[in-house]
Design an enzyme around this catalytic site. Structure first.
Site, PDB file in Angstrom:
ATOM      1  CG  ASP A   1      43.650  42.903  41.969  1.00  0.00           C
ATOM      2  OD1 ASP A   1      44.696  42.850  41.302  1.00  0.00           O
ATOM      3  OD2 ASP A   1      42.727  42.074  41.866  1.00  0.00           O
TER       4      ASP A   1
ATOM      5  CG  HIS B   1      43.724  43.477  47.533  1.00  0.00           C
ATOM      6  ND1 HIS B   1      43.833  42.188  47.981  1.00  0.00           N
ATOM      7  CD2 HIS B   1      42.772  43.486  46.577  1.00  0.00           C
ATOM      8  CE1 HIS B   1      42.951  41.437  47.324  1.00  0.00           C
ATOM      9  NE2 HIS B   1      42.292  42.191  46.474  1.00  0.00           N
TER      10      HIS B   1
HETATM   11 ZN    ZN Z   1      39.324  44.359  43.308  1.00  0.00          ZN
END
Ligand code: ZN
Length: 426
Positions: A241, A382
């Site tokens: 993400d 991430h």
């Molecule tokens: Zn996010």
């Protein structure tokens, strides 16, 4: 001698790569704390002076916000800080960075929108103020034009007393094909909350000879690589993400090295700066999903604002890859029926959280993941941290060694569907 030649070659390769890249990148800070959620995206250019100013503003805002809202509990209220940006480079002559700061509480009792702009003359190597882009003859004419445009666009909310006391020498603005001028709501209104923006065609400003911007050629879409999957064997989906970022490229190369794929839930406002990365992401056979435009907390937004966040991101992904995402990962993992009913995209959460945004140690990230993973897992990571790109280098070969295939969300879903059908017909 051999060594010297080798080093020389490497330098040439680096230099060539650099000129092909866009000349700015996006720095991202996204975190969820006890009483706050924070999403900050801002550009880093190759101009140190400019970076310093932008960074100072961001750090100052971030620290003040944490101090004001994270250290005190406000009756189950989470406060949100969002910093978004626009970046323009006009013909390598002017760079304009505008930062939009938004603070709100989960019950919307508090809503604060601020704007700040930095404009830089590349030739003069200095910042430029609004009164430097207009000649003294133009001043009154431009003033009238600004007033007219404000009335045209925002007539009903304008306070006449406030309009008459605007300081025109020090307006917040950005230079693109238009000169965009920004006001905070309180500067011209008593009721309005959003940022106010009017656009004046650059041709109105005599001091700037009109500079046309070369149109980027539409990219030729290349078919992505397809990695072979055996549906009888266990599989997991790595998901990343908040990218693309400067660390994404390394993750893409690691995935590719092991003939593996992942799904990247990207932010729309970072794609222009990392367009080379998003193209490679797609060409290597990875799946691209939607993670909103600038990481606002989607459940707090109106239906129109939610759609805007999603659609703008869909459009920009399609522009560079030809691909239209079918999955949405909601920001902060929070979903409600309003959001669910307002999008055609399938909402994808996760069942293994590596907490790579929290743990600074690569081995902790790797070990947590290896401990929790099983067939069908969707893993949250991430691609905005160096440590994540390092963890992936250890994690991917380990997962493969443990018998897992690393697939995209679409591949995982398709395989599960086929397996279910086989079980039903048995
Ligand atoms: Zn996010």
């Amino acid at each position: 001698m051999k060594k010297i030649i080798l080093i020389f070659c490497v330098l040439i390769v680096c230099a060539c790569n650099k000129t092909n890249e866009s000349n700015y990148r996006i720095k991202t800070i996204i975190e969820e704390n006890a009483n706050t959620i924070i999403a900050i995206n801002y550009p880093i250019t190759n101009i140190k002076k400019l970076n310093k100013k932008v960074k100072e503003y961001v750090n100052d805002t971030y620290n003040k916000f944490l101090k004001q809202y994270n250290e005190i509990t406000f009756l189950n209220k989470k406060h949100e800080l969002n910093i978004d940006y626009t970046y323009y480079n006009l013909a390598d002559k002017y760079i304009s960075i505008t930062l939009f700061k938004h603070i709100s509480s989960s019950d919307k009792e508090l809503i604060l929108n601020e704007v700040i702009s930095y404009n830089y003359d590349i030739n003069k190597k200095s910042e430029i103020k609004f009164d430097e882009i207009i000649t003294s003859n133009e001043k009154s004419q431009i003033k009238d034009l600004i007033k007219n445009l404000l009335f045209e666009k925002y007539g009903s909310i304008i306070d006449l007393n406030k309009i008459s006391s605007i300081n025109y020498d020090n307006l917040k603005f950005s230079i693109n094909n238009n000169i965009s001028i920004y006001f905070e709501a309180h500067e011209i209104s008593n009721t309005y909350k959003d940022i106010i923006q009017i656009d004046i065609p650059i041709s109105h400003f005599n001091i700037l000879e009109y500079l046309s911007i070369e149109k980027k050629e539409t990219p030729l879409y290349i078919e992505p690589i397809i990695n072979y999957i055996d549906i009888s064997k266990p599989m997991i989906a790595l998901t990343f993400d908040d990218g693309p970022s400067i660390y994404t490229e390394e993750i893409l190369e690691t995935l590719n090295k092991y003939h593996s794929n992942a799904t990247f839930f990207v932010l729309g406002n970072k794609i222009d700066a990392h367009s080379d990365t998003i193209i490679k992401m797609y060409q290597y056979g990875n799946e691209i999903g939607n993670h909103s435009y600038n990481h606002r907390s989607l459940t707090k937004l109106s239906k129109d604002e939610q759609r805007e966040q999603i659609d703008k991101t869909q459009d920009i992904i399609k522009k560079y890859t030809g691909f239209t995402p079918i999955y949405l990962r909601p920001t902060y993992g929070s979903v409600n029926n309003k959001l669910r009913n307002n999008t055609n995209l399938d909402i994808i959460l996760w069942n293994v959280d590596t907490k790579d945004w929290k743990y600074k140690d690569v081995n902790t990230i790797v070990n947590n993941t290896l401990r929790d993973v099983k067939d069908g897992s969707i893993i949250l990571m991430h691609d905005t941290h160096k440590r994540t790109s390092e963890a992936v280098k250890i994690l991917i070969p380990k997962l493969i060694e443990n018998g897992y295939q690393l697939v995209t969300i679409s591949e995982l879903k398709e395989a599960q569907k086929i397996k279910n059908n086989i079980n039903e017909t048995r």
